[in-house]
Write a protein that holds these residues in place. Structure first.
Motif, PDB file in Angstrom:
ATOM      1  N   GLN A 171      18.246  53.155 -24.123  1.00  0.00           N
ATOM      2  CA  GLN A 171      18.651  54.287 -24.972  1.00  0.00           C
ATOM      3  C   GLN A 171      19.749  53.863 -25.939  1.00  0.00           C
ATOM      4  O   GLN A 171      20.649  53.161 -25.767  1.00  0.00           O
ATOM      5  CB  GLN A 171      19.020  55.558 -24.193  1.00  0.00           C
ATOM      6  CG  GLN A 171      20.123  55.007 -23.141  1.00  0.00           C
ATOM      7  CD  GLN A 171      20.463  56.198 -21.995  1.00  0.00           C
ATOM      8  OE1 GLN A 171      19.879  57.311 -21.980  1.00  0.00           O
ATOM      9  NE2 GLN A 171      21.220  55.847 -20.870  1.00  0.00           N
ATOM     10  N   SER A 173      22.039  55.712 -26.593  1.00  0.00           N
ATOM     11  CA  SER A 173      23.178  56.498 -26.073  1.00  0.00           C
ATOM     12  C   SER A 173      24.655  55.447 -25.647  1.00  0.00           C
ATOM     13  O   SER A 173      25.586  55.632 -25.907  1.00  0.00           O
ATOM     14  CB  SER A 173      23.059  57.256 -24.737  1.00  0.00           C
ATOM     15  OG  SER A 173      21.988  58.046 -25.092  1.00  0.00           O
ATOM     16  N   GLN A 176      27.134  55.226 -28.160  1.00  0.00           N
ATOM     17  CA  GLN A 176      28.036  56.293 -27.907  1.00  0.00           C
ATOM     18  C   GLN A 176      29.372  55.699 -27.479  1.00  0.00           C
ATOM     19  O   GLN A 176      30.656  55.696 -27.910  1.00  0.00           O
ATOM     20  CB  GLN A 176      27.678  57.386 -26.960  1.00  0.00           C
ATOM     21  CG  GLN A 176      26.711  58.346 -27.475  1.00  0.00           C
ATOM     22  CD  GLN A 176      26.654  59.559 -26.297  1.00  0.00           C
ATOM     23  OE1 GLN A 176      27.361  59.731 -25.577  1.00  0.00           O
ATOM     24  NE2 GLN A 176      25.312  59.875 -26.367  1.00  0.00           N
ATOM     25  N   GLN A 210      15.024  55.481 -31.601  1.00  0.00           N
ATOM     26  CA  GLN A 210      15.740  56.693 -31.238  1.00  0.00           C
ATOM     27  C   GLN A 210      16.734  56.701 -32.441  1.00  0.00           C
ATOM     28  O   GLN A 210      17.213  56.001 -33.121  1.00  0.00           O
ATOM     29  CB  GLN A 210      16.343  56.374 -29.929  1.00  0.00           C
ATOM     30  CG  GLN A 210      15.653  56.487 -28.902  1.00  0.00           C
ATOM     31  CD  GLN A 210      16.376  57.000 -27.358  1.00  0.00           C
ATOM     32  OE1 GLN A 210      17.506  56.347 -27.591  1.00  0.00           O
ATOM     33  NE2 GLN A 210      15.885  57.677 -26.588  1.00  0.00           N
ATOM     34  N   GLU A 212      20.459  58.517 -32.449  1.00  0.00           N
ATOM     35  CA  GLU A 212      21.396  59.312 -31.678  1.00  0.00           C
ATOM     36  C   GLU A 212      22.477  59.884 -32.261  1.00  0.00           C
ATOM     37  O   GLU A 212      22.708  59.422 -33.654  1.00  0.00           O
ATOM     38  CB  GLU A 212      22.303  57.804 -30.699  1.00  0.00           C
ATOM     39  CG  GLU A 212      23.182  58.466 -29.745  1.00  0.00           C
ATOM     40  CD  GLU A 212      22.339  58.706 -28.393  1.00  0.00           C
ATOM     41  OE1 GLU A 212      21.406  58.240 -28.236  1.00  0.00           O
ATOM     42  OE2 GLU A 212      22.969  59.177 -27.408  1.00  0.00           O
ATOM     43  N   PHE A 250      20.770  65.325 -18.099  1.00  0.00           N
ATOM     44  CA  PHE A 250      21.198  63.796 -18.245  1.00  0.00           C
ATOM     45  C   PHE A 250      22.592  63.584 -17.706  1.00  0.00           C
ATOM     46  O   PHE A 250      23.517  64.641 -17.816  1.00  0.00           O
ATOM     47  CB  PHE A 250      21.282  63.646 -19.693  1.00  0.00           C
ATOM     48  CG  PHE A 250      20.237  63.954 -20.550  1.00  0.00           C
ATOM     49  CD1 PHE A 250      18.926  63.086 -20.444  1.00  0.00           C
ATOM     50  CD2 PHE A 250      19.958  65.168 -21.257  1.00  0.00           C
ATOM     51  CE1 PHE A 250      17.744  63.225 -21.283  1.00  0.00           C
ATOM     52  CE2 PHE A 250      18.801  65.395 -22.068  1.00  0.00           C
ATOM     53  CZ  PHE A 250      17.654  64.548 -21.888  1.00  0.00           C
ATOM     54  N   PHE A 252      25.108  61.883 -18.663  1.00  0.00           N
ATOM     55  CA  PHE A 252      26.215  61.777 -19.558  1.00  0.00           C
ATOM     56  C   PHE A 252      26.511  63.065 -20.477  1.00  0.00           C
ATOM     57  O   PHE A 252      27.296  62.932 -21.434  1.00  0.00           O
ATOM     58  CB  PHE A 252      25.830  60.687 -20.430  1.00  0.00           C
ATOM     59  CG  PHE A 252      24.510  60.277 -21.057  1.00  0.00           C
ATOM     60  CD1 PHE A 252      23.576  59.530 -20.193  1.00  0.00           C
ATOM     61  CD2 PHE A 252      23.865  60.943 -21.967  1.00  0.00           C
ATOM     62  CE1 PHE A 252      22.298  59.465 -20.384  1.00  0.00           C
ATOM     63  CE2 PHE A 252      22.738  60.686 -22.345  1.00  0.00           C
ATOM     64  CZ  PHE A 252      21.790  60.132 -21.643  1.00  0.00           C
ATOM     65  N   ALA A 285      19.842  66.800 -25.323  1.00  0.00           N
ATOM     66  CA  ALA A 285      21.106  66.999 -26.111  1.00  0.00           C
ATOM     67  C   ALA A 285      22.130  67.429 -24.851  1.00  0.00           C
ATOM     68  O   ALA A 285      21.627  67.696 -23.935  1.00  0.00           O
ATOM     69  CB  ALA A 285      20.837  67.498 -27.334  1.00  0.00           C
ATOM     70  N   ALA A 307      26.463  65.381 -27.937  1.00  0.00           N
ATOM     71  CA  ALA A 307      25.422  64.227 -28.418  1.00  0.00           C
ATOM     72  C   ALA A 307      23.974  64.569 -28.355  1.00  0.00           C
ATOM     73  O   ALA A 307      23.625  65.585 -27.636  1.00  0.00           O
ATOM     74  CB  ALA A 307      25.645  63.166 -27.211  1.00  0.00           C
ATOM     75  N   GLY A 309      19.986  63.104 -28.622  1.00  0.00           N
ATOM     76  CA  GLY A 309      19.046  61.712 -28.816  1.00  0.00           C
ATOM     77  C   GLY A 309      17.540  62.075 -29.106  1.00  0.00           C
ATOM     78  O   GLY A 309      16.985  62.816 -28.338  1.00  0.00           O
TER      79      GLY A 309
END
Ligand code: PHE
Length: 341
Positions: A171, A173, A176, A210, A212, A250, A252, A285, A307, A309
């Motif tokens: 991902q 992510s 981030q 992806q 992000e 998710f 995160f 998200a 966030a 993705g």
């Protein structure tokens, strides 16, 4: 020498000339009569056997014969050259009225187009592009994203491990964390890139792209997320597109949402694309989990963030009505050339 002997040589020479199919054969035929050992030349050599007083008349006749044959061959040679030239021109003919060959122009791949379009949309809202590495370590891809080693959410993504520590990122992510470690808020990051998962069917490919998004600042709320995603949906799909948030999970983000966009084909009434629901799921998200902010040294009591993705292939498939993700990696020109500007 008899006159009819003359005539028969002429006919013989004409027949030989008729039989010649090209200049070379014609030349050989001519030599049979007028060459050094040719028939007419050997007639001349008979001069010695002829009585003295007959010689001038004989000589004259032979010369007349030679001239006739030379003339005859000269004419045929001219015709032959003409014919051969015609043939050559015919063979090398160029039709200048034929349309020219067009040089095929390359086009941007649909994934690149959608990626560029996404960057345009979000850059317009002040996002900056940041790209992380494709080979990540476990920490950035999972642990720092609040997904420690034995966390069940690791099973959500089938990971390709390179070693115990390194993996192909599953991902974007991971970016981030990399950015927040470097930069304090305000943050408005857009991170496009390839990701990898052991997954393979009509809508999943082991490698895909992806996009992000990450926004961290004082007072950021879920409303800001939906406002920006509405703007994204209207630009990407249709002026009348709307978004809808559904609760999801998710590690995160907290809360986490699944974002649906109203179906741009039926406008929300229900059709085959949206399976009758009027909505299409396009991305995941949520509000950045405070643990993630803490992991990066950002104070969660001072800052909040969201966030998101999204799968770029998925957006491209929805936008252009592509039903098999494999079309995006086969690189069949007949498919790709449909994406002209
Ligand atoms: N990384 C998630 C995925 O790949 C998507 C996501 C990104 C969800 C950011 C929430 C926030 O499924």
């Amino acid at each position: 020498m008899e006159n009819n002997e003359n005539e028969s040589i002429v006919r013989e020479a004409e027949a030989a000339a008729d039989a010649a199919e090209d200049s070379r054969a014609l030349y050989e035929a001519k030599m049979q009569f007028l060459g050094r050992t040719g028939k007419v030349t050997s007639l001349m050599k008979r001069m010695k056997e002829i009585a003295q007083e007959m010689r001038p008349a004989f000589g004259k006749q032979v010369n007349a014969l030679r001239e006739r044959l030379e003339e005859m061959f000269a004419l045929r040679e001219a015709h032959m050259r003409e014919r051969e030239m015609q043939k050559k021109l015919e063979a090398e003919r160029v039709d200048v009225t034929l349309p020219g060959r067009r040089r095929k122009e390359g086009t941007l791949h649909p994934v690149t187009r959608v990626k560029n379009e996404l960057i345009d949309i979000f850059a317009g809202m002040g996002f900056e592009v940041f790209e992380g590495p494709e080979i990540e370590n476990d920490y950035y891809n999972f642990t720092a994203l609040n997904t420690p080693a034995d966390h069940p959410a690791r099973d959500m993504q089938d990971t390709f491990y390179v070693t115990d520590e390194f993996l192909l990122r599953t991902q974007t992510s991971a970016g981030q964390i990399r950015l927040m470690e470097k930069k304090q808020p305000p943050i408005k990051m857009l991170s496009p890139g390839r990701v990898f998962r052991s997954d393979d069917d009509a809508t999943h490919s082991p490698m895909f792209h992806q996009m992000e998004g990450l926004v961290v600042d004082k007072g950021i709320t879920l409303c800001d997320l939906q406002g920006m995603l509405d703007e994204f949906a209207r630009t990407m799909f249709s002026e009348s597109s709307r978004t809808r948030l559904r609760p999801s999970y998710f590690p995160f983000t907290e809360p986490s949402v699944e974002v649906d966009v109203s179906c741009h084909i039926c406008g929300g009434k229900g059709c085959a694309l949206c399976k009758g629901t009027g909505w299409i799921e396009v991305l995941g998200a949520g509000m950045v989990n405070r643990r993630v902010l803490e992991n990066c040294g950002v104070d969660p009591d001072e800052y909040t963030g969201f966030a998101f993705g999204m799968g770029i292939e998925r957006i491209a498939m929805l936008k252009y009505g592509i039903n098999n993700i494999k079309l995006l990696t086969e690189n069949d020109v007949r498919f790709l050339e449909q994406f002209q500007d």
